[in-house]
Design an enzyme around this catalytic site. Structure first.
Site, PDB file in Angstrom:
ATOM      1  CG  ASN A   7      25.563  19.724  38.293  1.00  0.00           C
ATOM      2  OD1 ASN A   7      25.239  20.674  37.589  1.00  0.00           O
ATOM      3  ND2 ASN A   7      26.057  18.606  37.793  1.00  0.00           N
ATOM      4  CD  GLU A  34      26.734  19.347  34.224  1.00  0.00           C
ATOM      5  OE1 GLU A  34      26.805  19.470  32.986  1.00  0.00           O
ATOM      6  OE2 GLU A  34      25.766  18.831  34.799  1.00  0.00           O
ATOM      7  CG  ASP A 150      26.686  15.266  39.677  1.00  0.00           C
ATOM      8  OD1 ASP A 150      26.392  14.095  39.995  1.00  0.00           O
ATOM      9  OD2 ASP A 150      26.302  15.799  38.627  1.00  0.00           O
ATOM     10  CG  ASN A 152      26.784  11.806  37.261  1.00  0.00           C
ATOM     11  OD1 ASN A 152      25.565  11.982  37.180  1.00  0.00           O
ATOM     12  ND2 ASN A 152      27.661  12.619  36.697  1.00  0.00           N
ATOM     13  CG  ASP A 221      24.097  16.247  43.432  1.00  0.00           C
ATOM     14  OD1 ASP A 221      24.993  16.759  42.734  1.00  0.00           O
ATOM     15  OD2 ASP A 221      22.964  15.926  42.983  1.00  0.00           O
ATOM     16  CG  ASP A 250      19.548  19.081  35.695  1.00  0.00           C
ATOM     17  OD1 ASP A 250      20.503  19.728  36.200  1.00  0.00           O
ATOM     18  OD2 ASP A 250      19.650  18.459  34.632  1.00  0.00           O
ATOM     19  CG  HIS A 251      22.292  18.261  39.877  1.00  0.00           C
ATOM     20  ND1 HIS A 251      22.836  17.082  40.328  1.00  0.00           N
ATOM     21  CD2 HIS A 251      22.381  18.222  38.526  1.00  0.00           C
ATOM     22  CE1 HIS A 251      23.249  16.360  39.297  1.00  0.00           C
ATOM     23  NE2 HIS A 251      22.989  17.025  38.187  1.00  0.00           N
TER      24      HIS A 251
END
Length: 260
Positions: A7, A34, A150, A152, A221, A250-251
DNA sequence: ATGCCGGGCGAAGCCCGA
């Protein structure tokens, strides 16, 4: 063959970082989430110059997924079946052929679902039901399959720095985990857990509150493999070093090595 | 700390993420 998921939190802000990592890590296939870009605004040429084919399911401003591959991408499916009214770009699937055989690969950006009281959580749970049904159909083919992205979803206590603090979050609450476990129990192998059983195998650290510096991370992930894919699994690693790079996502990338 | 960062959009401040 090396297959990764990442991501990147915006292709426009991350293109230089992505190109650096592609050259350094040299994956054969990359599932991106994303991208936050329309297909026509995606900087595909710079990625193609590194030898990748590019397939996109983009959207303006947010969401958006992609698959990059050094091998041809065939039979591309855009969108998760089961709800024609769902316009969010969160799913892309293609067959990667590398001469010897073919692997079906999906790039997944499963909805976040917070806040739990909002309609966003219902959308997440519905999306997970649709993913479960589609995975059933794909598994019937009895072929190598990699569902990467991802999710989530924090699968277990081992995958979060503060289980109690996350107990009611849409990523970790029991209803979310139950649906993820039902999905895995169709016969999908969590590649990271097949290779590493210890805690602190995180893939995301929030930009805020010094989460990275304190190692306040979560593992969300995942690369989920069909039995035919899991038979060929040789390694799975997390490239956490990219989180320390300048202007990071941030990933971080997660990748597997699959026997050719 | 349900937004402290950070990205996108679009040109200020809001939506979105986990």
């Amino acid at each position: 063959m090396k297959i990764a998921t990442w991501n990147i939190n915006g292709i426009k802000a991350r293109i230089e970082t992505l190109l650096t990592w592609l050259q350094q890590a040299a994956p054969d296939v990359v599932c991106l989430q994303e991208i936050k870009s329309l297909d026509e605004n995606f900087p595909g040429e710079r990625i193609e110059q590194l030898g990748y084919n590019v397939s996109l399911n983009g959207q303006k401003g947010f969401n958006g997924v992609a698959i990059l591959s050094k091998h041809p991408l065939e039979d591309v499916r855009k969108g998760l079946p089961g709800d024609p009214s769902d316009t969010q770009a969160r799913y892309l699937e293609a067959t990667v052929s590398n001469g010897g055989g073919a692997i079906r690969v999906a790039s997944i950006y499963l909805p976040n679902g917070n806040p739990v009281e909002s309609e966003k959580y219902g959308y997440k749970l519905d999306w997970m039901d649709r993913l479960n049904q589609h995975a059933r159909d794909l598994l019937k083919l009895e072929e190598p399959l990699v569902l990467a992205g991802d999710y989530n979803v924090i699968p277990s206590d081992l995958d979060v720095h503060d289980p109690a603090g996350w107990a009611e979050d849409a990523l970790f609450r029991p209803e979310t985990r139950a649906k993820f476990h039902a999905f895995a129990n169709l016969g999908l192998t969590d590649a990271l857990r097949a290779c590493h059983q210890d805690a602190n195998q995180y893939t995301f650290w929030d930009y805020q509150a010094g989460a990275w510096q304190k190692n306040n991370g979560i593992r969300i992930d995942h690369l989920m493999l069909s039995p035919q894919g899991a038979d060929r699994l040789r390694a799975c690693e997390i490239d956490r070093f990219t989180r320390a790079w300048e202007s990071p996502s941030d990933h971080v990338p997660v990748w597997i090595e699959i026997a050719a």
